[in-house]
Design a protein around this motif. Structure first.
Motif, PDB file in Angstrom:
ATOM      1  N   ASN A  30       0.823  -1.216   0.000  1.00  0.00           N
ATOM      2  CA  ASN A  30       0.000   0.000   0.000  1.00  0.00           C
ATOM      3  C   ASN A  30       0.859   1.269   0.000  1.00  0.00           C
ATOM      4  O   ASN A  30       0.553   2.263   0.667  1.00  0.00           O
ATOM      5  CB  ASN A  30      -0.946   0.012   1.211  1.00  0.00           C
ATOM      6  N   ASN A  76       2.388   4.645  -1.586  1.00  0.00           N
ATOM      7  CA  ASN A  76       1.957   5.654  -2.555  1.00  0.00           C
ATOM      8  C   ASN A  76       2.989   6.752  -2.763  1.00  0.00           C
ATOM      9  O   ASN A  76       2.732   7.735  -3.450  1.00  0.00           O
ATOM     10  CB  ASN A  76       0.614   6.269  -2.152  1.00  0.00           C
ATOM     11  N   THR A 115       2.146  -1.215  -4.519  1.00  0.00           N
ATOM     12  CA  THR A 115       1.121  -0.188  -4.341  1.00  0.00           C
ATOM     13  C   THR A 115      -0.214  -0.798  -3.938  1.00  0.00           C
ATOM     14  O   THR A 115      -1.170  -0.063  -3.662  1.00  0.00           O
ATOM     15  CB  THR A 115       0.942   0.615  -5.650  1.00  0.00           C
ATOM     16  N   GLY A 116      -0.301  -2.124  -3.928  1.00  0.00           N
ATOM     17  CA  GLY A 116      -1.520  -2.809  -3.505  1.00  0.00           C
ATOM     18  C   GLY A 116      -1.338  -3.460  -2.145  1.00  0.00           C
ATOM     19  O   GLY A 116      -0.373  -3.184  -1.426  1.00  0.00           O
ATOM     20  N   SER A 128       4.159   8.184 -12.822  1.00  0.00           N
ATOM     21  CA  SER A 128       3.095   7.944 -11.847  1.00  0.00           C
ATOM     22  C   SER A 128       3.080   6.468 -11.466  1.00  0.00           C
ATOM     23  O   SER A 128       3.372   5.590 -12.293  1.00  0.00           O
ATOM     24  CB  SER A 128       1.741   8.340 -12.429  1.00  0.00           C
ATOM     25  N   LYS A 145       1.540   2.870 -10.661  1.00  0.00           N
ATOM     26  CA  LYS A 145       0.383   2.090 -11.085  1.00  0.00           C
ATOM     27  C   LYS A 145      -0.251   1.418  -9.872  1.00  0.00           C
ATOM     28  O   LYS A 145       0.451   1.005  -8.944  1.00  0.00           O
ATOM     29  CB  LYS A 145       0.798   1.035 -12.106  1.00  0.00           C
ATOM     30  N   SER A 146      -1.535   1.294  -9.877  1.00  0.00           N
ATOM     31  CA  SER A 146      -2.226   0.683  -8.741  1.00  0.00           C
ATOM     32  C   SER A 146      -2.025  -0.827  -8.733  1.00  0.00           C
ATOM     33  O   SER A 146      -1.851  -1.460  -9.781  1.00  0.00           O
ATOM     34  CB  SER A 146      -3.721   1.012  -8.804  1.00  0.00           C
ATOM     35  N   ASN A 147      -2.020  -1.391  -7.530  1.00  0.00           N
ATOM     36  CA  ASN A 147      -1.924  -2.850  -7.335  1.00  0.00           C
ATOM     37  C   ASN A 147      -0.773  -3.466  -8.135  1.00  0.00           C
ATOM     38  O   ASN A 147      -0.918  -4.474  -8.817  1.00  0.00           O
ATOM     39  CB  ASN A 147      -3.244  -3.530  -7.723  1.00  0.00           C
ATOM     40  N   THR A 148       0.384  -2.827  -8.034  1.00  0.00           N
ATOM     41  CA  THR A 148       1.553  -3.247  -8.810  1.00  0.00           C
ATOM     42  C   THR A 148       2.765  -3.381  -7.903  1.00  0.00           C
ATOM     43  O   THR A 148       3.000  -2.542  -7.026  1.00  0.00           O
ATOM     44  CB  THR A 148       1.864  -2.231  -9.927  1.00  0.00           C
TER      45      THR A 148
END
Length: 667
Positions: free
Chosen positions: A54, A56, A136-137, A103, A105-108
């Motif tokens: 998680n 960011n 990031t996830g 930027s 990437k989500s859930n990566t």
């Protein structure tokens, strides 16, 4: 106020002791006999934390237990997924600071692979194969795959090439067309990437469960896609499913470079596959366009193209008559053409204006006739050459005058300049070896009546037959073939003016004696390639420098080499699929792999009177372990391997036992 020295003495002793302790601790690797630091730096923390979830933040800080440095972060540090904008990575004291520009990437899962770019600031001990990762996830991917990339043409390790993954969807695992699967390499950037080290080895980390294909790419434009033919690539159609298993390896502790102190089993997680093999190649540049002309010498000029064509350019002279004006020498691939000027009037003309018509690739990729007007300038102008001749004449006159004063007879004219040539006629010849001669300018005449070959039988000399002919694929080189008999002496006698070049220069005379060696002076080799019957095979016998000594071809899987000089040799083989007598590269769009090259992994010892017979299955040995180490040009770059040797020497001087990583300590 008076202070007695006896009162200061204890304080002075204390200060001296403190200074000595601090000084000794600050001098690692000092000639006073202390230990050299052989311990790499250690990571003691990170923000965000290593393997954190998680995350960011695009700013990362990695903390170490000592001052560190990074070697060439731009080339050595790889971020996955690939970053289109170059991240900022720098060392600052005991920290590494990273700022990702793209930027997140989500859930990566993100991995930052430092390889061995990090080392301590004092002795340069590398922190090998260090990778920082975060997600990031709410989960982090930890699977790995590894392998090697070799040059397809010669099995050299490929250093610094990108190796990356593309996922294979379930629908493409079976039955999908090759082109559908491969188009992703051109259209989408690689998903996860690594870079090969000096051994051609790569490790791709942070992989999610699934099925993948692996590609290698020498990325020229930073797109992480195969976008131009000049990019070196490697691909195949194998699908890999990353996995892992618990395993045990043996950890060896050395007392010194020759003696093992102990071997300890170490439990670890073994990631698979770990033996992926990619053969890298650069596609043939088939787009044809004119590059340049060059006239380094007044009597010739070169025309360069990006690719050859069967039909040579048409040259029309604009300030001279080009009809029968040249002797033309194209290279084998016809991508470079050499034009010799026959007429000395043209040689003395500093600028040649020509109109050249040739085939070139248009914007649609089709070959079309194109005409260019060119000014070909001599880099050795007429005035400069005349001045050089005048200076040479003055120098000769001075020498003539000095000789005359000493009463030494001299010629009244300058010595005649003869045709420049080079004979390859060694004093000892093998029965399958021929004599050759190379000329620096094209010949106009070769008068073989002025060439005589004699052989000595008993005590008498007899004229021997020979053939004099141009050597194939070698401009201005000729070979003299004779019926060479072992242990027989020969004499080659060439009269003056046997050869005349296009400028009227004639050759000097030559008399060269040589002897053909006895059959007992040589070895022979019969080599069988198992499983290769029916294929076009070209085998190359190599010396330790990788130079080709002899070549043999076969279609039945067996080759023979005769008249081998005693020595150590190596063997390379090529599967010549199209039978054109040379190695051919691959083509991605045509799904064509480069022709296979193999190396017999052992040295071949040849001695006088020996007949060596060997048999080998080229596919029984992994490609990675085939090429003998002595032939590998790209050497393994192991950093600071000498530090432990220096500590071992210190231990020997002190008369104590050296244990790597234990005796050598930080002060």
């Amino acid at each position: 106020m008076k202070i007695r020295f006896s009162h200061l003495w204890p304080l002075l002793v204390f200060v001296i002791v403190i200074v000595n302790v601090v000084s000794s601790c600050a001098k690692m690797g000092n000639p006073d006999g202390g230990w050299y630091d052989e311990t790499p730096p250690q990571v003691i923390g990170a923000e965000p934390e290593e393997k954190g979830i998680n995350v960011n933040s695009r700013k990362i800080k990695i903390l170490f237990n000592e001052f560190i440095k990074i070697e060439n972060a731009t080339d050595n540090v790889i971020v996955s997924p690939p970053q289109l904008e170059q991240p900022e990575i720098k060392a600052a004291g005991k920290r590494i600071l990273i700022e990702l520009k793209d930027s997140l990437k989500s859930n990566t899962t993100y991995t930052i692979d430092f390889s061995d770019a990090i080392s301590d600031n004092n002795e340069g001990n590398p922190l090998g194969n260090f990778t920082y990762s975060f997600s990031t996830g709410d989960r982090i991917d930890t699977l790995e795959v590894s392998g090697n990339v070799l040059e397809a043409e010669n099995l050299e390790p490929v250093k610094g090439i990108l190796v990356g993954l593309h996922p294979v969807a379930d629908s493409l695992k079976t039955g999908s067309s090759v082109l559908d699967v491969d188009s992703v390499f051109r259209k989408q950037p690689l998903l996860r990437v690594s870079r090969t080290d000096s051994r051609g080895h790569f490790v791709i980390k942070g992989i999610a469960p699934g099925a993948y294909r692996v590609f290698a790419l020498q990325d020229m434009d930073g797109t992480y896609t195969f976008s131009q033919k000049s990019e070196k690539i490697a691909f195949n159609h194998e699908i890999f499913v990353p996995s892992f298993k618990p395993d045990v390896r043996q950890d060896t502790i050395w007392s010194d470079s020759l003696h093992i102190r102990s071997i300890t089993p170490v439990h670890y997680t073994h990631f698979l596959p770990d033996d992926i093999m990619l053969r890298a190649f650069t596609e043939l540049q088939t787009d044809r366009f004119f590059l340049k002309t060059e006239r380094k010498q007044a009597n010739r000029f070169d025309v360069f193209f990006s690719y050859g064509h069967a039909e040579l350019p048409t040259i029309k002279g604009l300030n001279f008559n080009a009809e029968d004006a040249f002797v033309v020498e194209p290279t084998e691939k016809k991508d470079t053409i050499l034009y010799w000027l026959r007429d000395t009037t043209l040689v003395n003309q500093d600028t040649l204006s020509v109109e050249m018509t040739y085939y070139a690739t248009d914007s649609l990729g089709e070959l079309q006739l194109k005409t260019d007007t060119l000014e070909i300038l001599s880099k050795d102008p007429y005035a400069k050459r005349m001045k050089k001749l005048a200076d040479e004449h003055k120098e000769w006159k001075k020498k003539q005058e000095k000789a005359a004063k000493k009463g030494i007879p001299v010629d009244s004219v300058m010595p005649v300049k003869h045709l420049d040539l080079k004979w390859n006629a060694p004093s000892e010849l093998a029965p399958d070896q021929n004599i050759s001669v190379t000329f620096t300018t094209p010949l106009a005449l070769a008068d073989t009546s002025k060439i005589r070959l004699y052989s000595k039988i008993d005590t008498l000399w007899y004229e021997a037959p020979y053939e004099f002919r141009p050597m194939k694929n070698a401009h201005r080189t000729y070979e003299l073939l004779g019926e060479w008999r072992p242990e027989v002496e020969y004499s080659l006698e060439v009269d003056s003016a046997a050869f005349t070049d296009i400028y009227g220069l004639t050759s000097n005379k030559l008399k060269q004696g040589f002897k053909v060696k006895s059959l007992d002076s040589f070895s022979s080799l019969i080599f069988t390639f198992e499983g290769m019957a029916g294929k076009n095979i070209i085998a190359y016998l190599l010396d330790k420098g990788g130079n080709t000594i002899k070549t043999a071809t076969t279609t039945d899987g067996a080759v023979q080499f005769f008249y081998i000089k005693p020595g150590t040799y190596y063997l390379q083989m090529l599967v010549d699929h199209n039978g054109n007598g040379q190695w051919d590269t691959g083509n991605y769009d045509e799904d064509l792999q480069p022709e296979e090259v193999y190396y017999y992994p052992h040295a071949i010892e040849c001695k006088e009177k020996w007949d060596v017979t060997l048999s080998w299955n080229p596919k029984s040995t992994p490609l990675l372990h085939q090429k003998p180490r002595v032939l590998i040009k790209q050497k393994d770059e192991k950093k600071k391997a000498t530090i432990k040797n220096r500590n071992a020497e210190r231990a020997r001087q002190k008369g104590i036992e050296y244990i790597q990583g234990v005796t050598g300590v930080k002060l």
